[in-house]
Design a protein around this motif. Structure first.
Motif, mmCIF file in Angstrom:
data_model
loop_
_atom_site.group_PDB
_atom_site.id
_atom_site.type_symbol
_atom_site.label_atom_id
_atom_site.label_comp_id
_atom_site.label_asym_id
_atom_site.label_seq_id
_atom_site.Cartn_x
_atom_site.Cartn_y
_atom_site.Cartn_z
ATOM 1 N N ARG A 129 8.449 12.942 -1.914
ATOM 2 C CA ARG A 129 8.856 12.024 -2.503
ATOM 3 C C ARG A 129 9.378 11.875 -3.722
ATOM 4 N NH1 ARG A 129 10.765 7.449 0.010
ATOM 5 N NH2 ARG A 129 10.047 6.007 -1.634
ATOM 6 N N TYR B 289 12.195 7.591 3.437
ATOM 7 C CA TYR B 289 11.638 7.619 4.531
ATOM 8 C C TYR B 289 12.225 7.337 5.823
ATOM 9 C CZ TYR B 289 7.747 6.265 1.549
ATOM 10 O OH TYR B 289 6.689 6.423 1.165
ATOM 11 N N ARG C 207 6.363 6.933 7.044
ATOM 12 C CA ARG C 207 7.296 5.547 6.955
ATOM 13 C C ARG C 207 7.578 5.268 5.547
ATOM 14 N NH1 ARG C 207 8.947 6.331 12.119
ATOM 15 N NH2 ARG C 207 7.608 6.969 13.405
ATOM 16 N N GLY C 208 5.751 4.995 5.038
ATOM 17 C CA GLY C 208 5.866 3.462 3.715
ATOM 18 C C GLY C 208 4.357 4.724 2.879
ATOM 19 N N ALA C 209 4.346 4.288 2.373
ATOM 20 C CA ALA C 209 3.321 4.940 0.933
ATOM 21 C C ALA C 209 1.738 4.836 2.050
ATOM 22 C CB ALA C 209 3.359 3.802 -0.691
ATOM 23 N N SER D 223 2.077 3.888 5.643
ATOM 24 C CA SER D 223 1.877 4.428 7.271
ATOM 25 C C SER D 223 2.665 5.625 7.106
ATOM 26 C CB SER D 223 3.730 2.781 7.250
ATOM 27 O OG SER D 223 4.088 3.215 8.686
ATOM 28 N N GLU E 103 3.487 4.511 -5.690
ATOM 29 C CA GLU E 103 4.015 3.315 -4.723
ATOM 30 C C GLU E 103 3.178 2.069 -4.204
ATOM 31 O OE1 GLU E 103 6.204 5.333 -1.444
ATOM 32 O OE2 GLU E 103 7.080 6.741 -2.739
ATOM 33 N N ALA F 88 4.339 -1.331 -4.472
ATOM 34 C CA ALA F 88 3.682 -2.444 -3.129
ATOM 35 C C ALA F 88 2.719 -3.527 -3.035
ATOM 36 C CB ALA F 88 3.477 -1.496 -2.016
#
Lengths: 365, 158
Positions: free
Chosen positions: A128, A135, A153-155, A157, A328, A332
């Protein structure tokens, strides 16, 4: 009004000590203002191998120097920093602890937010930082100590699809080099020999290909190589240069086959989840092996998935990736406090079942 | 120096694993198992089987070569699995916390020659070597502490 966030990242979980400064304005791509890595190349040269940095105080001393140098390179002072991100695990406890202590000191002294980052998340989020990967993307993390497939899937996840159940490929390359009297690190030296060898001369095993799933095993390969070497030694009394090149080529071919077959399976599972921009990213030192890289690119082309491998300096341990993961998490809303602890073990995917030799399920370390 | 020895032939990786599990049943905190043998001799395989036999929930037991030490919360206390190959100075052993772990944990240590004089007297030494037949290993156990004098009874049955 535009928002600019400047993050100082610290990394000291393994052999290297590093600090980096990353800056992002609004949605524009983040910019690495400085990335300092105090490796041990001078020690490597002296000992002829990779020497781990165990001493917490050595990490602590180098961290201070790294931070100073990163600030100087970026042309900033500590007052320009908005948050401190630090590797809080997994890794050698002494190193992780000194990083966390240093970060806590800076955060407390400057009154800045503190963000603990998983070292593996740093590696897994690098696509990224370098490519703006969307994602969910599929990640193959393959290095000296790691080998796993993750869907990012995420920072914070990640879904683990599988990984090595014994040695990592980087370790297998290092041990192959040791067995054949080639210099460390083994990756480049085995690859160089392999280009001169016949990959079909020795038929080394491709473990776990007959089993479903994305788990891999490289330990048996090392033993097979040892047996082949000893057979030649007992027949001829020594190895010729050609023997050695053939052993390297055959070994590398087996690693490539296993990684390619398991990557194809992981891609298939990933594509079933219909990602908008299907992408495989390969990170870790082993991604620098051109034979492995070429085969993985072919697998992706065949399966209609884009391929990327971040530049090597961002694939090996560095602090820019920690600063990016911190960025990230910062966006969040994630914040740690002085209770942040160093964790020697910290699985990225807490829910993943480890498929063991016996096929049992359990928590992943 | 170890004064007593026991020699075994392990005909397959499964037999090595079975031996590791039998031994796992009778070791605990404060026991130090030193695993010698070249690359591919089966040290990590043995350690993996023994460690898994002592875990409440099965989990991966990766090679410790890269990380130097992997620790586990075993059913009978903390387990340390160390690989000292990359170490060059005995001072680093101390830095790793291994000396403390010898007293408090079950320790499995690969490349124990790096310990120099730091190996506890009560250690149990393992020496693995490859045999001609594929998957077979010769194992020599040696010790000087009476702690291990009943090994013969524990390990040799079936």
């Amino acid at each position: 009004m535009s928002q600019t966030v400047t993050i100082l990242g610290l990394e000291s979980s393994c052999d290297d000590t590093a600090a980096a400064i990353l800056r992002q304005t609004d949605e524009s791509p983040p910019e690495i203002l400085a990335s300092i890595v105090y490796g041990q190349s001078e020690l490597h040269a002296r000992f002829g191998g990779v020497v781990p940095e165990i001493a917490a105080r050595a990490h602590a001393e180098k961290l201070d120097l790294c931070v100073e140098e990163a600030l100087a390179v970026a042309g900033l002072s500590l007052r320009d920093i908005d948050a401190i991100a630090v590797t809080a695990g997994p890794g050698l406890i002494g190193g992780v602890l000194s990083g966390v202590m240093c970060a806590k000191g800076l955060a407390a002294g400057l009154g800045l937010p503190l963000i603990g980052v998983n070292h593996l998340a740093g590696h897994a989020l690098t696509p990224r930082l370098t490519d703006g990967a969307a994602y969910p993307y599929l990640m193959l993390l393959v290095s000296g100590g790691h080998c796993q497939f993750l869907i990012a899937r995420g920072a914070d996840s990640f879904t683990r699809l599988g990984g090595t159940i014994d040695d990592a490929p980087g370790e297998a390359f290092d041990k192959t080099a040791r067995l054949l009297g080639l210099p460390q690190p083994g990756g480049p030296s085995v690859q160089a020999e392999a280009t001169k060898g016949d990959a079909r001369r020795f038929r080394f095993p491709r473990p776990l290909l007959d089993r479903p799933g994305c788990d891999m095993s490289f330990s048996g390969l090392k033993t097979a190589l040892l047996r082949a070497r000893d057979t030649i030694l007992s027949e001829k009394g020594g190895l010729t240069r050609q023997d050695r090149a053939d052993l390297c080529a055959s070994f590398q071919a087996a690693v490539v086959d296993v990684l390619a077959a398991k990557t194809a399976r992981a891609v298939t599972i990933y594509v079933e989840q219909t990602p908008a921009h299907p992408l495989l990213a390969v990170a870790g030192g082993v991604a620098a092996n051109s034979a492995i890289r070429a085969r993985l690119e072919t697998v992706c082309t065949d399966l209609g998935v884009a391929f990327t491998a971040p530049p090597l300096e961002l694939c090996t341990d560095n602090a820019a990736m920690i600063a990016y993961a911190g960025l990230e998490l910062f966006h969040a809303g994630h914040r740690d406090d002085m209770a942040l602890v160093a964790r020697p073990r910290w699985p990225l995917d807490q829910a993943a079942a480890a498929l063991l030799g016996s096929g049992k399920k359990g928590a992943k370390a | 120096m170890p004064t007593r020895t026991l020699q075994l032939t392990l005909s397959s990786p499964e037999q090595t694993c079975a031996l590791a599990r039998r031994l796992g049943a009778c070791v605990g905190a404060g026991d130090v198992l030193l695993l010698q043998g070249g690359i591919g001799a089966g040290k990590t395989h043995f350690a993996r089987c023994l460690i898994r036999s002592l875990l409440a929930e099965p989990e991966d037991v990766p090679s410790p070569t890269f990380t130097l030490v992997q620790t586990y919360d075993g059913l009978k206390g903390e387990i340390w699995h160390a690989d000292l190959y990359r170490l060059s100075d005995p001072a680093e052993i101390e830095e790793l916390g291994l000396i403390d772990a010898f007293a408090d944990c079950l320790c499995l240590v690969e490349w124990p020659d790096r310990l120099s004089g730091l190996a506890p007297d009560r250690s149990l030494w393992f020496d693995f070597s490859m045999l001609q037949s594929e998957g077979a290993r010769a194992l020599t156990l040696s010790w000087s502490s009476p702690r291990w004098d009943t090994l013969q009874d524990i390990l040799i049955h079936d």
